[in-house]
Enzyme design. Structure first.
Site, short mmCIF file in Angstrom:
data_model
loop_
_atom_site.label_atom_id
_atom_site.label_comp_id
_atom_site.label_asym_id
_atom_site.label_seq_id
_atom_site.Cartn_x
_atom_site.Cartn_y
_atom_site.Cartn_z
CG ASN A 11 20.75 -86.51 -12.82
OD1 ASN A 11 20.55 -86.94 -13.96
ND2 ASN A 11 19.79 -86.42 -11.90
CE LYS A 13 18.00 -83.22 -12.17
NZ LYS A 13 17.14 -82.55 -11.21
CG HIS A 99 16.80 -88.36 -9.41
ND1 HIS A 99 15.77 -87.48 -9.62
CD2 HIS A 99 17.90 -87.62 -9.18
CE1 HIS A 99 16.25 -86.25 -9.53
NE2 HIS A 99 17.53 -86.30 -9.26
CD GLU A 101 14.19 -84.67 -11.46
OE1 GLU A 101 14.81 -85.18 -12.40
OE2 GLU A 101 14.61 -83.65 -10.85
CD GLU A 176 19.98 -85.86 -5.76
OE1 GLU A 176 20.78 -85.09 -6.30
OE2 GLU A 176 19.11 -86.48 -6.39
N GLY A 182 16.61 -78.44 -8.05
CA GLY A 182 16.18 -77.56 -9.12
C GLY A 182 15.48 -76.30 -8.64
CB SER A 221 20.08 -75.92 -5.51
OG SER A 221 18.76 -76.00 -6.03
P1 PGA Z 1 19.87 -79.76 -9.21
O1 PGA Z 1 19.52 -81.33 -9.35
O2 PGA Z 1 21.35 -79.68 -8.94
O3 PGA Z 1 19.49 -79.16 -10.51
O4 PGA Z 1 19.09 -79.25 -8.05
C1 PGA Z 1 20.15 -82.29 -8.55
C2 PGA Z 1 19.61 -83.67 -8.89
O5 PGA Z 1 18.41 -83.79 -9.11
O6 PGA Z 1 20.38 -84.67 -8.93
#
Ligand code: PGA
Length: 258
Positions: A11, A13, A99, A101, A176, A182, A221
């Protein structure tokens, strides 16, 4: 869990415009003998760039593409939005829905995610529903309640359950935990397994045998060092990778760990 290979999904983003996307795809090399199912979710505007790059590297057939969000209506006066049909026409086969976010930065509700999942099925694409608790919820011992509520809002729709029951309707789930996204703080393989087992038993309760075959990905992460352990954990059918999917070398290492 299905018997097939693991799923490794990236992903991006809001990273990599069309040119960077093309460069990434032309530089991506898959590890020898890899049987992982690979998915990439670039920004919608960069889908064509990824496709061009994959053509150049001969990987078009090995990598499925998706978008990170869609609108739940099929068309209309929704400035700034992308419909499922448009995403499909641009080459997407999968759609991330809900997601964290989208939920926390853009205020998307459980009801919105249910409408989006329905729209994705209507358009013949495969939804990847993301669920996960935040830190406060984890510390309050509410993991199970939160992730089951997020899943059940979608499964409560009979139309959606019927779509899922049909043989060729794909559906993926991604667990997640928000505190792991992140942040460099990853769930342990045991934490991931425990949450996935909760989701799995609910899927089976609601969908019967079909629920056993829904792939459940872990995200938060994931990096080349922890991907192997996470993917070996019980009930973890693959990973959804954010930051570490932006570099073709790192992403390829994670594919190698599958
Ligand atoms: P990240 O994001 O691997 O940077 O923690 C995962 C995601 O939001 O799908």
């Amino acid at each position: 869990m299905t018997g097939g290979g693991k799923v490794v999904a990236g992903n991006w983003k809001m990273n990599h415009g069309p040119r960077e996307a093309q460069a990434f795809a032309s530089r991506l090399r898959l590890p020898d003998g890899s049987s992982a199912e690979i998915l990439l979710f670039p920004p919608a505007i960069s889908l064509a760039g990824v496709r061009e790059g994959l053509e150049g590297s001969g990987l078009t057939d090995r990598i499925g593409l998706g978008v990170q969000n869609v609108h739940f209506e099929d068309s209309g006066a929704y400035t700034g939005e992308t419909s499922v049909r448009m995403a499909a026409e641009a080459g997407a086969g999968h759609v991330l829905v809900g997601h964290s976010e989208r939920r926390h930065v853009f205020g998307e509700t459980d009801a919105d995610t249910a409408r989006k999942v329905a729209a994705v099925f209507r358009g013949g694409l495969i939804p990847v529903l993301c669920v996960g608790e935040n830190l406060q919820e984890r510390e309050a011992g509410r993991v199970e309640e939160v992730i089951l509520r997020q899943l059940e809002t979608v499964l409560a729709s009979e139309t959606i359950r019927l779509s899922m029951a049909s043989d060729d309707a794909g559906f993926l789930l991604a667990y997640e935990p928000v505190w792991a996204i992140g942040t460099g703080r990853t769930a342990t393989p045991d934490d991931a397994s425990a949450a996935h087992a909760v989701l799995r038993s609910h899927l089976v309760e609601r969908l019967g045998d079909r629920g056993r075959h829904v792939r459940i990905l872990y995200g938060g992460s994931v990096n080349p060092d922890n991907a192997g352990d996470l993917m070996s954990a019980a009930e973890v059918d693959g990973v959804l990778v954010g930051g570490a999917s932006l570099d073709p070398g790192e992403f390829s290492h994670i594919i190698g760990a599958a």
